[in-house]
Design an enzyme around this catalytic site. Structure first.
Site, PDB file in Angstrom:
ATOM      1  N   MET A   1       0.819  -1.200   0.000  1.00 53.62           N
ATOM      2  CA  MET A   1       0.000   0.000   0.000  1.00 53.62           C
ATOM      3  C   MET A   1       0.864   1.267   0.000  1.00 53.62           C
ATOM      4  O   MET A   1       0.431   2.326   0.441  1.00 53.62           O
ATOM      5  CB  MET A   1      -0.923  -0.005   1.209  1.00 53.62           C
ATOM      6  CG  MET A   1      -1.820  -1.225   1.282  1.00 53.62           C
ATOM      7  SD  MET A   1      -2.966  -1.364  -0.102  1.00 53.62           S
ATOM      8  CE  MET A   1      -4.129  -0.072   0.268  1.00 53.62           C
ATOM      9  N   GLN A  53       4.309   0.630   9.864  1.00 50.65           N
ATOM     10  CA  GLN A  53       4.798  -0.520   9.105  1.00 50.65           C
ATOM     11  C   GLN A  53       6.196  -0.206   8.584  1.00 50.65           C
ATOM     12  O   GLN A  53       6.386   0.710   7.791  1.00 50.65           O
ATOM     13  CB  GLN A  53       3.844  -0.809   7.946  1.00 50.65           C
ATOM     14  CG  GLN A  53       4.152  -2.088   7.207  1.00 50.65           C
ATOM     15  CD  GLN A  53       3.117  -2.411   6.150  1.00 50.65           C
ATOM     16  OE1 GLN A  53       3.124  -3.475   5.589  1.00 50.65           O
ATOM     17  NE2 GLN A  53       2.206  -1.480   5.864  1.00 50.65           N
ATOM     18  N   CYS A  83       6.138  -7.664   1.083  1.00 48.98           N
ATOM     19  CA  CYS A  83       6.052  -6.825  -0.117  1.00 48.98           C
ATOM     20  C   CYS A  83       7.039  -7.297  -1.176  1.00 48.98           C
ATOM     21  O   CYS A  83       8.235  -7.422  -0.902  1.00 48.98           O
ATOM     22  CB  CYS A  83       6.326  -5.370   0.243  1.00 48.98           C
ATOM     23  SG  CYS A  83       6.204  -4.247  -1.172  1.00 48.98           S
ATOM     24  N   LYS A 122       4.389  -9.104   9.071  1.00 51.61           N
ATOM     25  CA  LYS A 122       3.496  -9.409   7.947  1.00 51.61           C
ATOM     26  C   LYS A 122       4.306 -10.170   6.908  1.00 51.61           C
ATOM     27  O   LYS A 122       5.345  -9.694   6.449  1.00 51.61           O
ATOM     28  CB  LYS A 122       2.922  -8.134   7.337  1.00 51.61           C
ATOM     29  CG  LYS A 122       1.917  -8.383   6.214  1.00 51.61           C
ATOM     30  CD  LYS A 122       1.264  -7.071   5.773  1.00 51.61           C
ATOM     31  CE  LYS A 122       0.165  -7.324   4.736  1.00 51.61           C
ATOM     32  NZ  LYS A 122       0.715  -7.704   3.427  1.00 51.61           N
ATOM     33  N   HIS A 154      -0.207 -13.083   4.377  1.00 52.23           N
ATOM     34  CA  HIS A 154      -0.812 -12.947   3.052  1.00 52.23           C
ATOM     35  C   HIS A 154      -0.823 -14.344   2.438  1.00 52.23           C
ATOM     36  O   HIS A 154       0.226 -14.948   2.241  1.00 52.23           O
ATOM     37  CB  HIS A 154       0.003 -11.987   2.191  1.00 52.23           C
ATOM     38  CG  HIS A 154      -0.624 -11.677   0.874  1.00 52.23           C
ATOM     39  ND1 HIS A 154      -0.736 -10.395   0.392  1.00 52.23           N
ATOM     40  CD2 HIS A 154      -1.179 -12.470  -0.066  1.00 52.23           C
ATOM     41  CE1 HIS A 154      -1.344 -10.421  -0.791  1.00 52.23           C
ATOM     42  NE2 HIS A 154      -1.599 -11.684  -1.087  1.00 52.23           N
ATOM     43  N   ASN A 194      -4.641 -12.192   5.266  1.00 54.35           N
ATOM     44  CA  ASN A 194      -4.689 -11.123   4.292  1.00 54.35           C
ATOM     45  C   ASN A 194      -4.628 -11.757   2.898  1.00 54.35           C
ATOM     46  O   ASN A 194      -4.176 -12.870   2.729  1.00 54.35           O
ATOM     47  CB  ASN A 194      -3.488 -10.175   4.521  1.00 54.35           C
ATOM     48  CG  ASN A 194      -3.304  -9.141   3.434  1.00 54.35           C
ATOM     49  OD1 ASN A 194      -2.235  -9.043   2.838  1.00 54.35           O
ATOM     50  ND2 ASN A 194      -4.331  -8.373   3.162  1.00 54.35           N
ATOM     51  N   GLY A 195      -5.132 -11.023   1.898  1.00 53.84           N
ATOM     52  CA  GLY A 195      -5.004 -11.478   0.523  1.00 53.84           C
ATOM     53  C   GLY A 195      -6.310 -11.885  -0.110  1.00 53.84           C
ATOM     54  O   GLY A 195      -6.928 -12.872   0.324  1.00 53.84           O
ATOM     55  N   GLY A 196      -6.778 -11.139  -1.103  1.00 55.27           N
ATOM     56  CA  GLY A 196      -7.947 -11.520  -1.881  1.00 55.27           C
ATOM     57  C   GLY A 196      -9.279 -11.379  -1.164  1.00 55.27           C
ATOM     58  O   GLY A 196     -10.297 -11.842  -1.675  1.00 55.27           O
ATOM     59  N   GLY A 216      -6.677  -4.552   2.404  1.00 60.53           N
ATOM     60  CA  GLY A 216      -5.825  -3.548   1.796  1.00 60.53           C
ATOM     61  C   GLY A 216      -6.546  -2.801   0.705  1.00 60.53           C
ATOM     62  O   GLY A 216      -7.288  -1.845   0.947  1.00 60.53           O
TER      63      GLY A 216
END
Length: 329
Positions: A1, A53, A83, A122, A154, A194-196, A216
């Site tokens: 992000m 973060q 990331c 993360k 994620h 996290n994710g989708g 996100g």
């Protein structure tokens, strides 16, 4: 992000949810140490709870960044090991650290020594040719052993070569089952997913297993969904939340007051309104709302009357009434 969840975005999101934990965009430790600290770290008190973060791979630099950030009063420090962007890889941190679980554990240990607030991680389920079912349990065990207070996963691999950051959010298959299994095998460890995850119904289903859900791009591109977060966290049905015209007017007035402060301090209206474009997905008048903010708010000297005009283009009361009828039916 990165370049998305800046302080103006977070201020907007806090108006929509009082309970969600907000995260900054990833800030590199070197930038905090040598760069414009006030611009990188300052935020409005209304944003709490908010987590900083961090990105980095040097324990000393991460520790120094935490010491500097302590004066700003963040509620949590998060280390990003997920990331996959090129600029992150060039600095040898982010998702490429998934290959170095022992080193990441050392980073967490060092960060815990200097932080007065929780330190979290993360991560991805793996990178490149790693087998997630093999590497993820070991990675989590090392993070827990190092003292991590929470781990956000994620649920996709990251391919560091051959896929763009955007493709890394879409092409590698999601493996929610693996992440759910990690939670079942670690009942005493805070694990978030996290994710989708694109809406609150999906988030609610994950919360039946996981300790937390991280949104996100879904929350950014359709910020209005955040109006149901507080109800969901209280165990209520987020779909039953009706945001009234009065609620939206209160949001409008709060954002006008905030934008006036930003402009008075040398900023521009667009710095605030660019994060508001996704507010009214599915509402009558949403297209005109977006047009006004996208074309008028970017003009030099634009004032907060643009926000008033944009909100006036949306059928706020009609949409609320239609939702009441849908719920009743």
């Amino acid at each position: 992000m990165i370049d998305w969840t800046d302080r103006h975005c977070r201020y907007l999101h806090r108006q929509l949810s009082g309970k969600a934990l907000l995260y900054t965009e990833m800030v590199v430790a070197d930038a905090i140490i040598h760069g414009p600290r006030e611009r990188l770290l300052s935020f409005s008190p209304q944003e709490h709870p908010v987590a900083l973060q961090l990105g980095g791979s040097d324990a000393g630099k991460l520790s120094e960044a935490i010491r500097i950030a302590a004066d700003y009063g963040y509620d949590e420090i998060g280390l990003n090991v997920g990331c996959p962007s090129d600029r992150v890889q060039s600095g040898t941190f982010g998702a490429c650290l998934m290959r170095e679980a022992g080193h990441v554990a050392d980073l967490v240990t060092a960060m815990k020594k200097v932080s007065s607030v929780p330190v979290t991680v993360k991560c991805r389920i793996g990178v490149d040719d790693q087998e997630p079912a093999d590497v993820l349990p070991d990675f989590l065990a090392r993070m827990v052993g190092a003292g991590a207070d929470a781990i956000w996963i994620h649920a996709r691999k990251a391919w560091l070569q051959g896929l763009s950051p955007k493709e890394n959010r879409e092409i590698p298959p999601l493996d929610y089952d693996l992440v759910h299994r990690m939670k079942r095998e670690n009942p005493n460890v805070f694990l978030g997913i996290n994710g989708g995850i694109s809406d609150l119904d999906q988030a609610k289903s994950h919360l039946a297993v996981m300790d937390g859900v991280m949104l996100g791009r879904a929350a950014y591109q359709n910020a209005g969904l955040l109006t149901g977060v507080d109800a969901m966290l209280e165990g209520l049905d987020p779909a039953a939340v009706v945001t009234t015209e009065a609620d939206w007017m209160a949001l409008r007035d709060a954002m006008i007051a905030y934008a006036e402060e930003v402009i008075a301090s040398g900023g521009r209206l667009h710095h605030v309104t660019r994060h508001m474009v996704g507010l009214f997905q599915g509402y009558a008048g949403a297209r005109r709302f977006r047009q006004i903010l996208s074309s008028e708010a970017t003009k030099l000297g634009a004032g907060t009357e643009i926000i008033t005009a944009a909100f006036a283009a949306v059928d706020l009361d009609g949409n609320a009434e239609r939702k009441r009828e849908k719920i009743a039916g």
